[in-house]
Design a protein around this motif. Structure first.
Motif, mmCIF file in Angstrom:
data_model
loop_
_atom_site.group_PDB
_atom_site.id
_atom_site.type_symbol
_atom_site.label_atom_id
_atom_site.label_comp_id
_atom_site.label_asym_id
_atom_site.label_seq_id
_atom_site.Cartn_x
_atom_site.Cartn_y
_atom_site.Cartn_z
ATOM 1 N N LEU A 1 1.763 1.128 1.654
ATOM 2 C CA LEU A 1 2.404 1.806 2.695
ATOM 3 C C LEU A 1 1.059 2.675 3.345
ATOM 4 O O LEU A 1 1.263 2.569 4.660
ATOM 5 C CB LEU A 1 3.309 2.626 2.245
ATOM 6 C CG LEU A 1 4.737 2.131 1.904
ATOM 7 C CD1 LEU A 1 5.844 2.849 1.239
ATOM 8 C CD2 LEU A 1 5.310 1.552 3.155
ATOM 9 N N ILE A 2 0.176 3.231 2.661
ATOM 10 C CA ILE A 2 -0.942 3.693 3.180
ATOM 11 C C ILE A 2 -1.691 2.957 4.096
ATOM 12 O O ILE A 2 -2.079 3.215 5.065
ATOM 13 C CB ILE A 2 -2.009 4.248 2.060
ATOM 14 C CG1 ILE A 2 -1.117 5.651 1.186
ATOM 15 C CG2 ILE A 2 -3.232 4.918 2.575
ATOM 16 C CD1 ILE A 2 -1.832 6.070 0.019
ATOM 17 N N LEU A 3 -1.871 1.800 3.564
ATOM 18 C CA LEU A 3 -2.842 0.706 4.336
ATOM 19 C C LEU A 3 -2.168 0.575 5.565
ATOM 20 O O LEU A 3 -2.777 0.433 6.709
ATOM 21 C CB LEU A 3 -3.151 -0.561 3.383
ATOM 22 C CG LEU A 3 -4.157 -0.188 2.471
ATOM 23 C CD1 LEU A 3 -4.288 -1.552 1.648
ATOM 24 C CD2 LEU A 3 -5.439 0.245 2.849
ATOM 25 N N GLN A 4 -0.935 0.081 5.470
ATOM 26 C CA GLN A 4 -0.039 -0.173 6.820
ATOM 27 C C GLN A 4 -0.058 0.966 7.794
ATOM 28 O O GLN A 4 -0.391 0.717 8.982
ATOM 29 C CB GLN A 4 1.347 -0.640 6.409
ATOM 30 C CG GLN A 4 1.576 -1.877 5.678
ATOM 31 C CD GLN A 4 2.834 -2.181 5.370
ATOM 32 O OE1 GLN A 4 3.681 -1.390 5.332
ATOM 33 N NE2 GLN A 4 3.124 -3.444 4.658
ATOM 34 N N ALA B 1 4.574 -9.234 3.594
ATOM 35 C CA ALA B 1 5.999 -9.381 3.785
ATOM 36 C C ALA B 1 6.619 -8.381 4.766
ATOM 37 O O ALA B 1 7.173 -8.654 5.785
ATOM 38 C CB ALA B 1 6.675 -9.313 2.578
ATOM 39 N N SER B 2 6.091 -7.003 4.528
ATOM 40 C CA SER B 2 6.683 -6.080 5.564
ATOM 41 C C SER B 2 5.854 -5.820 6.997
ATOM 42 O O SER B 2 6.076 -4.953 7.694
ATOM 43 C CB SER B 2 6.755 -4.788 4.900
ATOM 44 O OG SER B 2 5.337 -4.390 4.118
ATOM 45 N N LEU B 3 4.578 -6.746 7.111
ATOM 46 C CA LEU B 3 3.997 -6.746 8.233
ATOM 47 C C LEU B 3 5.260 -7.315 9.374
ATOM 48 O O LEU B 3 5.083 -6.735 10.703
ATOM 49 C CB LEU B 3 2.834 -7.598 8.313
ATOM 50 C CG LEU B 3 1.666 -6.877 7.588
ATOM 51 C CD1 LEU B 3 0.538 -7.762 7.538
ATOM 52 C CD2 LEU B 3 1.213 -5.656 7.987
ATOM 53 N N ILE B 4 5.789 -8.230 9.192
ATOM 54 C CA ILE B 4 6.873 -8.775 10.041
ATOM 55 C C ILE B 4 8.131 -7.897 10.112
ATOM 56 O O ILE B 4 8.957 -8.284 9.176
ATOM 57 C CB ILE B 4 7.083 -10.270 9.698
ATOM 58 C CG1 ILE B 4 5.766 -10.920 9.620
ATOM 59 C CG2 ILE B 4 7.864 -10.948 10.807
ATOM 60 C CD1 ILE B 4 5.977 -12.589 8.942
#
Length: 201
Positions: A85-88, A49-52
């Motif tokens: 968040l680490i992965l992002q 969801a937070s990728l966009i």
């Protein structure tokens, strides 16, 4: 909701790291084996969801579903969101590594607060209202915390802090509506989730 590296002051960064570490430890203590798959699914939902996201000064706005995660997982919101968040930060450059503690705190603490407030009410109010209050309330609190993080880092960010706060208001309403429908769906498909299976949070 991500704040970029190089923006915040050292005291704000240190406080964010310390509080996120404490929250993550509390969350991991409540992570039973039977909750791992459920926590992983919600972490993936938050990640996707937070990728966009739409840039908003040194921050950004996007769907995060932290209200749902806090409602369903409580303190587990900290490790669940920290992993995402680490992965992002590593794969997409969202936010950053140094600011990771503050970003996680700004998203996970409102989730825990909203969950603690609304979980006792889950049997007494309609599912759609429960989801709306969780989704909109958590995003609104996150907007306040992001704005406060920027404001405490220097006078130069006071105007940006205001922009970030007001920019999150429409998002909080949108997230509340979507979260309401999700809770209704959960209540129809797997109602035991809302009836106490994951209430020991």
């Amino acid at each position: 909701m991500h704040i970029a590296d190089g923006v915040l002051s050292t005291p704000v960064l240190v406080a964010g790291i310390a509080m996120t570490l404490a929250g993550t430890i509390l969350g991991l203590k409540k992570l039973d084996d039977d909750k791992i798959p459920f926590a992983a699914v919600l972490s993936a939902c938050f990640f996707v969801a937070s990728l966009i996201h739409l840039p908003l000064g040194p921050s950004s706005v996007h769907l995060i579903f932290n209200g749902l995660i806090g409602l369903l997982l409580g303190w587990l919101a900290f490790p669940v969101m920290l992993v995402a968040l680490i992965l992002q930060a590593m794969f997409f450059g969202f936010g950053g590594i140094v600011v990771l503690g503050v970003n996680c705190l700004n998203i996970a603490l409102p989730a825990v607060m909203v969950g603690a407030l609304l979980r006792p009410m889950r049997h007494h109010i309609p599912a759609q209202l429960l989801g709306f209050l969780a989704g909109s309330g958590a995003v609104l609190l996150t907007g306040i915390m992001v704005s406060l993080s920027l404001y405490l880092s220097g006078e130069a960010f006071s105007k940006t802090a205001n922009v970030v706060f007001w920019g999150n208001l429409p998002l909080s309403l949108l997230e509340g509506v979507i979260s309401g429908f999700i809770i209704v769906l959960i209540n129809q498909v797997k109602p035991e989730i809302l009836k106490g299976v994951h209430s020991n949070v």
